[in-house]
Design a protein around this motif. Structure first.
Motif, PDB file in Angstrom:
ATOM      1  N   ALA A   1      -9.245   2.118 -10.233  1.00  0.00           N
ATOM      2  CA  ALA A   1      -9.041   1.006  -9.302  1.00  0.00           C
ATOM      3  C   ALA A   1      -7.778   1.227  -8.469  1.00  0.00           C
ATOM      4  CB  ALA A   1      -8.956  -0.307 -10.062  1.00  0.00           C
ATOM      5  N   MET A   2      -6.742   1.765  -9.081  1.00  0.00           N
ATOM      6  CA  MET A   2      -5.508   2.028  -8.345  1.00  0.00           C
ATOM      7  C   MET A   2      -5.726   3.104  -7.280  1.00  0.00           C
ATOM      8  SD  MET A   2      -2.336   1.472  -7.682  1.00  0.00           S
ATOM      9  CE  MET A   2      -1.388   0.718  -9.008  1.00  0.00           C
ATOM     10  N   LEU A   3      -6.426   4.177  -7.634  1.00  0.00           N
ATOM     11  CA  LEU A   3      -6.688   5.228  -6.652  1.00  0.00           C
ATOM     12  C   LEU A   3      -7.535   4.685  -5.503  1.00  0.00           C
ATOM     13  CD1 LEU A   3      -6.172   8.197  -5.988  1.00  0.00           C
ATOM     14  CD2 LEU A   3      -8.294   8.760  -7.190  1.00  0.00           C
ATOM     15  N   ALA A   4      -8.508   3.838  -5.808  1.00  0.00           N
ATOM     16  CA  ALA A   4      -9.332   3.227  -4.765  1.00  0.00           C
ATOM     17  C   ALA A   4      -8.493   2.337  -3.856  1.00  0.00           C
ATOM     18  CB  ALA A   4     -10.468   2.431  -5.394  1.00  0.00           C
ATOM     19  N   ALA A   5      -7.548   1.586  -4.442  1.00  0.00           N
ATOM     20  CA  ALA A   5      -6.676   0.719  -3.652  1.00  0.00           C
ATOM     21  C   ALA A   5      -5.763   1.541  -2.749  1.00  0.00           C
ATOM     22  CB  ALA A   5      -5.853  -0.179  -4.568  1.00  0.00           C
ATOM     23  N   ILE A   6      -5.274   2.655  -3.259  1.00  0.00           N
ATOM     24  CA  ILE A   6      -4.440   3.541  -2.446  1.00  0.00           C
ATOM     25  C   ILE A   6      -5.248   4.098  -1.284  1.00  0.00           C
ATOM     26  CG2 ILE A   6      -3.259   5.779  -2.456  1.00  0.00           C
ATOM     27  CD1 ILE A   6      -2.346   5.096  -5.334  1.00  0.00           C
ATOM     28  N   ASN A   7      -6.484   4.489  -1.555  1.00  0.00           N
ATOM     29  CA  ASN A   7      -7.324   5.034  -0.486  1.00  0.00           C
ATOM     30  C   ASN A   7      -7.678   3.977   0.556  1.00  0.00           C
ATOM     31  OD1 ASN A   7      -7.366   7.741  -1.201  1.00  0.00           O
ATOM     32  ND2 ASN A   7      -9.084   7.481  -2.616  1.00  0.00           N
ATOM     33  N   ALA A   8      -7.839   2.750   0.123  1.00  0.00           N
ATOM     34  CA  ALA A   8      -8.077   1.669   1.093  1.00  0.00           C
ATOM     35  C   ALA A   8      -6.858   1.494   1.991  1.00  0.00           C
ATOM     36  CB  ALA A   8      -8.396   0.372   0.360  1.00  0.00           C
ATOM     37  N   GLU A   9      -5.674   1.604   1.404  1.00  0.00           N
ATOM     38  CA  GLU A   9      -4.431   1.511   2.180  1.00  0.00           C
ATOM     39  C   GLU A   9      -4.334   2.680   3.155  1.00  0.00           C
ATOM     40  OE1 GLU A   9      -1.082  -0.764   3.049  1.00  0.00           O
ATOM     41  OE2 GLU A   9      -2.532  -1.187   1.442  1.00  0.00           O
ATOM     42  N   ARG A  10      -4.676   3.858   2.707  1.00  0.00           N
ATOM     43  CA  ARG A  10      -4.637   5.043   3.565  1.00  0.00           C
ATOM     44  C   ARG A  10      -5.611   4.917   4.727  1.00  0.00           C
ATOM     45  NH1 ARG A  10      -2.544   9.798   1.334  1.00  0.00           N
ATOM     46  NH2 ARG A  10      -4.222  11.112   2.138  1.00  0.00           N
ATOM     47  N   ALA A  11      -6.756   4.333   4.477  1.00  0.00           N
ATOM     48  CA  ALA A  11      -7.764   4.190   5.529  1.00  0.00           C
ATOM     49  C   ALA A  11      -7.287   3.273   6.657  1.00  0.00           C
ATOM     50  CB  ALA A  11      -9.071   3.659   4.936  1.00  0.00           C
ATOM     51  N   ARG A  12      -6.406   2.336   6.324  1.00  0.00           N
ATOM     52  CA  ARG A  12      -5.891   1.400   7.331  1.00  0.00           C
ATOM     53  C   ARG A  12      -4.691   1.962   8.090  1.00  0.00           C
ATOM     54  NH1 ARG A  12      -7.068  -2.350   3.059  1.00  0.00           N
ATOM     55  NH2 ARG A  12      -4.955  -2.103   2.232  1.00  0.00           N
ATOM     56  N   GLY A  13      -4.018   2.958   7.492  1.00  0.00           N
ATOM     57  CA  GLY A  13      -2.730   3.342   8.043  1.00  0.00           C
ATOM     58  C   GLY A  13      -1.723   2.270   7.677  1.00  0.00           C
ATOM     59  N   GLY A  14      -0.461   2.491   7.992  1.00  0.00           N
ATOM     60  CA  GLY A  14       0.495   1.483   7.578  1.00  0.00           C
ATOM     61  C   GLY A  14       1.841   1.608   8.254  1.00  0.00           C
ATOM     62  N   VAL A  15       2.630   0.575   8.055  1.00  0.00           N
ATOM     63  CA  VAL A  15       3.983   0.535   8.588  1.00  0.00           C
ATOM     64  C   VAL A  15       4.954   0.691   7.430  1.00  0.00           C
ATOM     65  CG1 VAL A  15       5.694  -0.819   9.836  1.00  0.00           C
ATOM     66  CG2 VAL A  15       3.276  -0.947  10.495  1.00  0.00           C
ATOM     67  N   CYS A  16       5.818   1.683   7.528  1.00  0.00           N
ATOM     68  CA  CYS A  16       6.825   1.953   6.514  1.00  0.00           C
ATOM     69  C   CYS A  16       8.203   1.618   7.076  1.00  0.00           C
ATOM     70  CB  CYS A  16       6.776   3.429   6.109  1.00  0.00           C
ATOM     71  SG  CYS A  16       5.234   3.927   5.291  1.00  0.00           S
ATOM     72  N   PRO A  17       9.206   1.556   6.215  1.00  0.00           N
ATOM     73  CA  PRO A  17      10.559   1.273   6.713  1.00  0.00           C
ATOM     74  C   PRO A  17      11.034   2.257   7.775  1.00  0.00           C
ATOM     75  CG  PRO A  17      10.477   0.985   4.339  1.00  0.00           C
ATOM     76  CD  PRO A  17       9.162   1.566   4.744  1.00  0.00           C
ATOM     77  N   THR A  18      10.474   3.474   7.765  1.00  0.00           N
ATOM     78  CA  THR A  18      10.893   4.490   8.729  1.00  0.00           C
ATOM     79  C   THR A  18       9.965   4.611   9.926  1.00  0.00           C
ATOM     80  OG1 THR A  18       9.734   6.159   7.408  1.00  0.00           O
ATOM     81  CG2 THR A  18      12.092   5.861   7.001  1.00  0.00           C
TER      82      THR A  18
END
Length: 208
Positions: free
Chosen positions: A65-82
């Protein structure tokens, strides 16, 4: 904290005369600038990532479930502090990385502290060395930009993938690791008296 390797890899065929090509060994040199270590390992040209969990290190439902959640996050792209990161391809489960993550999670649990060092307390080995020790021994193209990454999280009630991912996204190095455009990864969850430990191991290079 994230550990990464970017280094030139020197490949030298080690097979002797008369040895079938598929049995030739290859010597790979890894230069880990983050930890100041250089090491070598032997492998075979036919090494391929292992997509099925090892019998002695099964993937739990929580880890999947954690790996799936990470992949869902990757599919969206994201904003990091940098800064912002584009969508990245999914991490494919790799059993040797899962073994490395699980063994290190068990070591952290055995220590009984909520510390998150990346160097082993047992033998001082760093993430790249521990992943190779666990059997992840690919033959990268010469002079590629290669990444070994390890992200850790720990808490007394840290069971939700969303909580762990949110914590990693608050850290520049952990957040960047979530969106590395490489293909292999695995997550281990290990519970102990001190709390729950999560270990994310990723490895690979772009365009593999």
């Amino acid at each position: 904290m994230l550990g990464a390797v970017v280094g030139a890899l020197v490949l030298v065929g080690c097979g002797g005369g008369g040895t079938p090509p598929e049995e030739n060994q290859v010597r790979v040199q890894v230069v880990d600038g983050n930890y100041g270590v250089t090491f070598e390992y032997l492998t075979v040209p036919t090494f391929t990532p292992l997509r099925t969990a090892l019998a002695e290190f099964p993937q739990s439902v929580a880890e999947g479930a954690m790996l799936a959640a990470i992949n869902a996050e990757r599919a969206r792209g994201g904003v990091c502090p940098t800064g912002s990161f584009p969508a990245a391809r999914p991490l494919q489960f790799e059993a040797h990385l899962h073994r490395a993550a699980t063994l290190y999670g068990r070591e952290l649990v055995t220590a009984g502290k909520m510390e998150l060092p990346h160097r082993s307390r047992v033998d001082n080995r760093v993430p790249s060395q521990r992943m190779v020790d666990a059997g992840y021994r690919p033959v990268p193209p010469s002079r590629v930009q290669w990444v070994f990454g390890e992200s850790l999280a720990a808490g007394t009630d840290l069971t939700s993938p969303a909580e762990v991912i949110a914590a990693w996204k608050d850290s520049p190095s952990h957040c960047r690791a979530l969106f590395e455009n490489i293909g292999n990864g695995a997550v281990a969850r290990v519970d102990g008296a001190a709390g729950t430990y999560w270990v994310l191991n990723i490895a690979g290079w772009e365009n593999e």
